[in-house]
Design a protein around this motif. Sequence first.
Motif, PDB file in Angstrom:
ATOM      1  N   LEU A 127       0.871  -1.168   0.000  1.00 32.11           N
ATOM      2  CA  LEU A 127       0.000   0.000   0.000  1.00 32.11           C
ATOM      3  C   LEU A 127       0.909   1.220   0.000  1.00 32.11           C
ATOM      4  O   LEU A 127       1.761   1.355   0.873  1.00 32.11           O
ATOM      5  N   SER A 128       0.752   2.086  -1.005  1.00 30.72           N
ATOM      6  CA  SER A 128       1.631   3.240  -1.147  1.00 30.72           C
ATOM      7  C   SER A 128       0.816   4.524  -1.102  1.00 30.72           C
ATOM      8  O   SER A 128      -0.318   4.570  -1.579  1.00 30.72           O
ATOM      9  N   ILE A 129       1.440   5.560  -0.537  1.00 33.50           N
ATOM     10  CA  ILE A 129       0.852   6.904  -0.525  1.00 33.50           C
ATOM     11  C   ILE A 129       1.896   7.832  -1.124  1.00 33.50           C
ATOM     12  O   ILE A 129       2.996   7.951  -0.593  1.00 33.50           O
ATOM     13  N   ASP A 130       1.563   8.468  -2.261  1.00 31.71           N
ATOM     14  CA  ASP A 130       2.550   9.338  -2.888  1.00 31.71           C
ATOM     15  C   ASP A 130       2.525  10.733  -2.266  1.00 31.71           C
ATOM     16  O   ASP A 130       1.783  10.985  -1.308  1.00 31.71           O
ATOM     17  N   ASP A 131       3.326  11.645  -2.811  1.00 35.56           N
ATOM     18  CA  ASP A 131       3.468  12.964  -2.196  1.00 35.56           C
ATOM     19  C   ASP A 131       2.206  13.813  -2.310  1.00 35.56           C
ATOM     20  O   ASP A 131       2.036  14.772  -1.561  1.00 35.56           O
ATOM     21  N   GLN A 132       1.275  13.493  -3.215  1.00 35.84           N
ATOM     22  CA  GLN A 132      -0.013  14.202  -3.280  1.00 35.84           C
ATOM     23  C   GLN A 132      -1.075  13.561  -2.392  1.00 35.84           C
ATOM     24  O   GLN A 132      -2.192  14.041  -2.325  1.00 35.84           O
ATOM     25  N   GLY A 133      -0.750  12.472  -1.724  1.00 33.79           N
ATOM     26  CA  GLY A 133      -1.697  11.802  -0.846  1.00 33.79           C
ATOM     27  C   GLY A 133      -2.559  10.773  -1.538  1.00 33.79           C
ATOM     28  O   GLY A 133      -3.496  10.244  -0.930  1.00 33.79           O
ATOM     29  N   ARG A 134      -2.261  10.454  -2.798  1.00 34.84           N
ATOM     30  CA  ARG A 134      -3.038   9.432  -3.509  1.00 34.84           C
ATOM     31  C   ARG A 134      -2.652   8.055  -3.006  1.00 34.84           C
ATOM     32  O   ARG A 134      -1.488   7.791  -2.712  1.00 34.84           O
ATOM     33  N   LEU A 135      -3.621   7.155  -2.923  1.00 35.86           N
ATOM     34  CA  LEU A 135      -3.413   5.791  -2.430  1.00 35.86           C
ATOM     35  C   LEU A 135      -3.257   4.825  -3.603  1.00 35.86           C
ATOM     36  O   LEU A 135      -3.990   4.915  -4.590  1.00 35.86           O
ATOM     37  N   PHE A 136      -2.312   3.900  -3.453  1.00 36.30           N
ATOM     38  CA  PHE A 136      -2.083   2.863  -4.458  1.00 36.30           C
ATOM     39  C   PHE A 136      -2.021   1.529  -3.742  1.00 36.30           C
ATOM     40  O   PHE A 136      -1.228   1.350  -2.827  1.00 36.30           O
ATOM     41  N   LEU A 137      -2.869   0.600  -4.157  1.00 38.78           N
ATOM     42  CA  LEU A 137      -2.870  -0.759  -3.611  1.00 38.78           C
ATOM     43  C   LEU A 137      -2.314  -1.669  -4.695  1.00 38.78           C
ATOM     44  O   LEU A 137      -2.946  -1.858  -5.743  1.00 38.78           O
TER      45      LEU A 137
ATOM     46  N   LEU B 169       3.560  -0.648   4.038  1.00 40.80           N
ATOM     47  CA  LEU B 169       3.049   0.704   3.850  1.00 40.80           C
ATOM     48  C   LEU B 169       4.210   1.591   3.419  1.00 40.80           C
ATOM     49  O   LEU B 169       5.154   1.796   4.171  1.00 40.80           O
ATOM     50  N   ARG B 170       4.136   2.091   2.200  1.00 43.42           N
ATOM     51  CA  ARG B 170       5.162   2.968   1.651  1.00 43.42           C
ATOM     52  C   ARG B 170       4.562   4.361   1.572  1.00 43.42           C
ATOM     53  O   ARG B 170       3.675   4.598   0.766  1.00 43.42           O
ATOM     54  N   ALA B 171       5.045   5.268   2.424  1.00 47.72           N
ATOM     55  CA  ALA B 171       4.514   6.626   2.465  1.00 47.72           C
ATOM     56  C   ALA B 171       5.628   7.617   2.167  1.00 47.72           C
ATOM     57  O   ALA B 171       6.754   7.466   2.639  1.00 47.72           O
ATOM     58  N   ASP B 172       5.308   8.643   1.387  1.00 44.43           N
ATOM     59  CA  ASP B 172       6.280   9.675   1.048  1.00 44.43           C
ATOM     60  C   ASP B 172       6.677  10.450   2.301  1.00 44.43           C
ATOM     61  O   ASP B 172       5.858  10.677   3.187  1.00 44.43           O
ATOM     62  N   ARG B 173       7.942  10.853   2.374  1.00 44.25           N
ATOM     63  CA  ARG B 173       8.444  11.536   3.569  1.00 44.25           C
ATOM     64  C   ARG B 173       7.830  12.911   3.750  1.00 44.25           C
ATOM     65  O   ARG B 173       7.850  13.451   4.846  1.00 44.25           O
ATOM     66  N   GLN B 174       7.263  13.512   2.714  1.00 45.00           N
ATOM     67  CA  GLN B 174       6.686  14.860   2.807  1.00 45.00           C
ATOM     68  C   GLN B 174       5.242  14.847   3.311  1.00 45.00           C
ATOM     69  O   GLN B 174       4.685  15.906   3.545  1.00 45.00           O
ATOM     70  N   LEU B 175       4.665  13.679   3.486  1.00 48.55           N
ATOM     71  CA  LEU B 175       3.259  13.591   3.904  1.00 48.55           C
ATOM     72  C   LEU B 175       3.070  13.995   5.360  1.00 48.55           C
ATOM     73  O   LEU B 175       3.968  13.863   6.187  1.00 48.55           O
ATOM     74  N   ASP B 176       1.860  14.424   5.632  1.00 51.83           N
ATOM     75  CA  ASP B 176       1.458  14.751   6.996  1.00 51.83           C
ATOM     76  C   ASP B 176       1.328  13.455   7.814  1.00 51.83           C
ATOM     77  O   ASP B 176       0.837  12.445   7.309  1.00 51.83           O
ATOM     78  N   TYR B 177       1.764  13.498   9.051  1.00 51.12           N
ATOM     79  CA  TYR B 177       1.709  12.330   9.925  1.00 51.12           C
ATOM     80  C   TYR B 177       0.260  11.848  10.098  1.00 51.12           C
ATOM     81  O   TYR B 177      -0.006  10.640  10.124  1.00 51.12           O
ATOM     82  N   GLY B 178      -0.669  12.761  10.166  1.00 49.79           N
ATOM     83  CA  GLY B 178      -2.080  12.396  10.326  1.00 49.79           C
ATOM     84  C   GLY B 178      -2.613  11.613   9.140  1.00 49.79           C
ATOM     85  O   GLY B 178      -3.450  10.718   9.304  1.00 49.79           O
ATOM     86  N   ARG B 179      -2.129  11.927   7.946  1.00 52.30           N
ATOM     87  CA  ARG B 179      -2.579  11.207   6.749  1.00 52.30           C
ATOM     88  C   ARG B 179      -2.131   9.743   6.801  1.00 52.30           C
ATOM     89  O   ARG B 179      -2.901   8.834   6.490  1.00 52.30           O
ATOM     90  N   VAL B 180      -0.891   9.518   7.203  1.00 51.80           N
ATOM     91  CA  VAL B 180      -0.372   8.153   7.312  1.00 51.80           C
ATOM     92  C   VAL B 180      -1.122   7.398   8.410  1.00 51.80           C
ATOM     93  O   VAL B 180      -1.482   6.233   8.249  1.00 51.80           O
ATOM     94  N   MET B 181      -1.386   8.051   9.518  1.00 55.42           N
ATOM     95  CA  MET B 181      -2.097   7.394  10.618  1.00 55.42           C
ATOM     96  C   MET B 181      -3.546   7.075  10.255  1.00 55.42           C
ATOM     97  O   MET B 181      -4.099   6.074  10.721  1.00 55.42           O
ATOM     98  N   ALA B 182      -4.173   7.893   9.417  1.00 50.34           N
ATOM     99  CA  ALA B 182      -5.540   7.590   8.972  1.00 50.34           C
ATOM    100  C   ALA B 182      -5.560   6.309   8.142  1.00 50.34           C
ATOM    101  O   ALA B 182      -6.456   5.464   8.306  1.00 50.34           O
ATOM    102  N   VAL B 183      -4.569   6.146   7.286  1.00 55.16           N
ATOM    103  CA  VAL B 183      -4.486   4.924   6.480  1.00 55.16           C
ATOM    104  C   VAL B 183      -4.189   3.727   7.378  1.00 55.16           C
ATOM    105  O   VAL B 183      -4.767   2.646   7.206  1.00 55.16           O
ATOM    106  N   MET B 184      -3.315   3.895   8.359  1.00 57.47           N
ATOM    107  CA  MET B 184      -3.032   2.793   9.293  1.00 57.47           C
ATOM    108  C   MET B 184      -4.270   2.438  10.108  1.00 57.47           C
ATOM    109  O   MET B 184      -4.488   1.262  10.433  1.00 57.47           O
ATOM    110  N   GLY B 185      -5.100   3.416  10.426  1.00 53.42           N
ATOM    111  CA  GLY B 185      -6.362   3.135  11.111  1.00 53.42           C
ATOM    112  C   GLY B 185      -7.295   2.288  10.266  1.00 53.42           C
ATOM    113  O   GLY B 185      -7.961   1.384  10.777  1.00 53.42           O
ATOM    114  N   GLU B 186      -7.344   2.579   8.962  1.00 48.40           N
ATOM    115  CA  GLU B 186      -8.173   1.778   8.055  1.00 48.40           C
ATOM    116  C   GLU B 186      -7.648   0.345   7.966  1.00 48.40           C
ATOM    117  O   GLU B 186      -8.426  -0.604   7.918  1.00 48.40           O
TER     118      GLU B 186
END
Length: 145
Positions: A68-78, A109-126
């Motif tokens: 599961l990847s989250i790019d720098d714009q916050g788009r999700l890729f499964l 979970l591959r998340a871009d380093r520029q993302l907001d911590y809350g965005r990554v945690m929301a995906v981890m919650g899901e």
Amino acid sequence: MAMNLPSQRGRGRKAPMADINVTPLVDVMLVLLIIFMVTAPLLTAGVPVNLPDSLAKPLDQDQKPVQLSIDDQGRLFLENEEVAETDLPQRLERITAIQAGGTPPQVFLRADRQLDYGRVMAVMGELNRAGLNRVALVTVEGTPK
């Protein structure tokens, strides 16, 4: 010392050569090996993500994990396929339902380093809500900045 005598049957004819020239075969195999060595690293990551650095050691794997990847714009890729945020819970539940008999698969979970911590945690919650609790955060080996 051996002598090359003409055969009795052909009276002067030479016997057919029974040696196989393997040089062209070796050349072709070396070219194929080089092609595979060059293209194999390109097949590992499909979504370009600027991963953070970490000093953690790699994990041992027993089965293929779900990526599961989250790019720098916050788009999700499964698994390299873009997923809308509203469709993510259904897709994760489908993955959990496939593995209903055994242990749920591990999720990378591959998340871009520029993302907001809350965005990554929301995906981890899901992921947690879907029952996918074996989550590994993917980083690049190196010294954190």
